[in-house]
Design a protein around this motif. Structure first.
Motif, PDB file in Angstrom:
ATOM      1  N   UNK A   1      -9.314  15.138   4.912  1.00  0.00           N
ATOM      2  CA  UNK A   1     -10.320  16.129   4.421  1.00  0.00           C
ATOM      3  C   UNK A   1      -9.762  17.269   3.689  1.00  0.00           C
ATOM      4  N   UNK A   2      -8.568  17.793   4.139  1.00  0.00           N
ATOM      5  CA  UNK A   2      -8.088  19.092   3.768  1.00  0.00           C
ATOM      6  C   UNK A   2      -7.672  19.089   2.202  1.00  0.00           C
ATOM      7  N   UNK A   3      -7.790  17.888   1.725  1.00  0.00           N
ATOM      8  CA  UNK A   3      -7.332  17.869   0.312  1.00  0.00           C
ATOM      9  C   UNK A   3      -8.257  17.047  -0.562  1.00  0.00           C
ATOM     10  N   UNK A   4      -9.395  16.747  -0.064  1.00  0.00           N
ATOM     11  CA  UNK A   4     -10.537  16.096  -0.983  1.00  0.00           C
ATOM     12  C   UNK A   4     -11.165  16.794  -1.819  1.00  0.00           C
ATOM     13  N   UNK A   5     -11.056  16.327  -3.004  1.00  0.00           N
ATOM     14  CA  UNK A   5     -11.601  17.168  -3.977  1.00  0.00           C
ATOM     15  C   UNK A   5     -10.602  17.844  -4.942  1.00  0.00           C
ATOM     16  N   UNK A   6      -9.489  18.004  -4.339  1.00  0.00           N
ATOM     17  CA  UNK A   6      -8.226  18.725  -4.981  1.00  0.00           C
ATOM     18  C   UNK A   6      -7.220  17.972  -5.464  1.00  0.00           C
ATOM     19  N   UNK A   7      -6.792  16.948  -4.506  1.00  0.00           N
ATOM     20  CA  UNK A   7      -5.772  15.986  -4.855  1.00  0.00           C
ATOM     21  C   UNK A   7      -6.260  14.539  -5.243  1.00  0.00           C
ATOM     22  N   UNK A   8      -5.565  13.845  -5.961  1.00  0.00           N
ATOM     23  CA  UNK A   8      -5.903  12.633  -6.485  1.00  0.00           C
ATOM     24  C   UNK A   8      -4.455  11.520  -6.326  1.00  0.00           C
TER      25      UNK A   8
ATOM     26  N   UNK B   1      -4.618   1.448  -1.636  1.00  0.00           N
ATOM     27  CA  UNK B   1      -4.263   0.061  -1.593  1.00  0.00           C
ATOM     28  C   UNK B   1      -3.205  -0.497  -2.536  1.00  0.00           C
ATOM     29  N   UNK B   2      -2.987  -1.637  -2.472  1.00  0.00           N
ATOM     30  CA  UNK B   2      -1.746  -2.144  -3.404  1.00  0.00           C
ATOM     31  C   UNK B   2      -2.619  -2.343  -4.887  1.00  0.00           C
ATOM     32  N   UNK B   3      -3.586  -2.476  -4.785  1.00  0.00           N
ATOM     33  CA  UNK B   3      -4.514  -2.676  -6.127  1.00  0.00           C
ATOM     34  C   UNK B   3      -4.726  -1.466  -6.766  1.00  0.00           C
ATOM     35  N   UNK B   4      -4.681  -0.416  -5.947  1.00  0.00           N
ATOM     36  CA  UNK B   4      -5.150   1.071  -6.280  1.00  0.00           C
ATOM     37  C   UNK B   4      -6.707   1.197  -6.240  1.00  0.00           C
ATOM     38  N   UNK B   5      -7.375   0.177  -6.143  1.00  0.00           N
ATOM     39  CA  UNK B   5      -8.950   0.579  -6.185  1.00  0.00           C
ATOM     40  C   UNK B   5      -9.581   1.108  -4.730  1.00  0.00           C
ATOM     41  N   UNK B   6      -8.746   1.060  -3.923  1.00  0.00           N
ATOM     42  CA  UNK B   6      -9.151   1.933  -2.545  1.00  0.00           C
ATOM     43  C   UNK B   6      -8.256   3.087  -2.487  1.00  0.00           C
ATOM     44  N   UNK B   7      -9.162   4.160  -2.057  1.00  0.00           N
ATOM     45  CA  UNK B   7      -8.269   5.403  -2.053  1.00  0.00           C
ATOM     46  C   UNK B   7      -8.541   6.091  -0.813  1.00  0.00           C
ATOM     47  N   UNK B   8      -8.078   6.947  -0.238  1.00  0.00           N
ATOM     48  CA  UNK B   8      -8.188   7.401   1.109  1.00  0.00           C
ATOM     49  C   UNK B   8      -7.590   8.978   1.155  1.00  0.00           C
ATOM     50  N   UNK B   9      -8.111   9.805   1.673  1.00  0.00           N
ATOM     51  CA  UNK B   9      -7.858  11.362   1.717  1.00  0.00           C
ATOM     52  C   UNK B   9      -7.870  12.148   3.019  1.00  0.00           C
TER      53      UNK B   9
ATOM     54  N   UNK C   1       0.888  -1.100   0.206  1.00  0.00           N
ATOM     55  CA  UNK C   1      -0.123   0.067   0.040  1.00  0.00           C
ATOM     56  C   UNK C   1       0.803   1.433  -0.050  1.00  0.00           C
ATOM     57  N   UNK C   2       0.392   2.241  -0.790  1.00  0.00           N
ATOM     58  CA  UNK C   2       1.264   3.507  -0.797  1.00  0.00           C
ATOM     59  C   UNK C   2       0.594   4.683  -0.208  1.00  0.00           C
ATOM     60  N   UNK C   3       1.360   5.643   0.391  1.00  0.00           N
ATOM     61  CA  UNK C   3       0.697   7.038   0.758  1.00  0.00           C
ATOM     62  C   UNK C   3       1.566   8.227   0.601  1.00  0.00           C
TER      63      UNK C   3
END
Length: 119
Positions: free
Chosen positions: A62-69, A52-60, A33-35
């Motif tokens: 709150x301060x960057x949600x909607x701006x960072x991917x 996650x390792x598969x890239x299917x699940x992502x987490x952000x 998993x990468x962060x």
């Protein structure tokens, strides 16, 4: 052992964009998993985004949600952080980190790349 090298940081005006890259070498990248984390002057390091390792699940954060991917290309052993609508408060050293898929803590860290957002 996993080696991580970040790139793509720099100086940008508020409202601008940057894309950070983190190239991994060593162990099988797809087992991690990468962060992305960041640390501003005088502040503690904070979590920004992870996947996650598969890239299917992502987490952000709150301060960057909607701006960072966050995204990853396992074939290239690389994870990315696309940062849009940057704000001066996004100024920090950005680090990528790797965590074994069975682990609970990030074990490996890059050296960091500076992002500076001017107002």
């Amino acid at each position: 052992q996993v080696q991580l090298v970040e790139s793509g940081g720099g100086l940008v005006q508020a409202g601008g964009s940057l894309r950070l890259s983190c190239a991994a070498s060593g162990r099988t990248f797809s087992r991690y998993d990468m962060g992305w984390f960041r640390q501003a002057p005088g502040k503690e390091r904070e979590f920004v985004a992870g996947n996650r390792w598969s890239g299917e699940s992502t987490y952000y954060a709150d301060s960057v949600k909607g701006r960072f991917t966050i995204s990853r290309d396992n074939a290239k052993n690389t994870v990315y952080l696309q940062m849009n609508s940057l704000k001066p408060e996004d100024t920090a050293v950005y680090y990528c980190a790797a965590r074994n898929v069975l682990g609970t803590t990030y074990e490996y860290w890059g050296q960091g790349t500076q992002v500076t957002v001017s107002s």
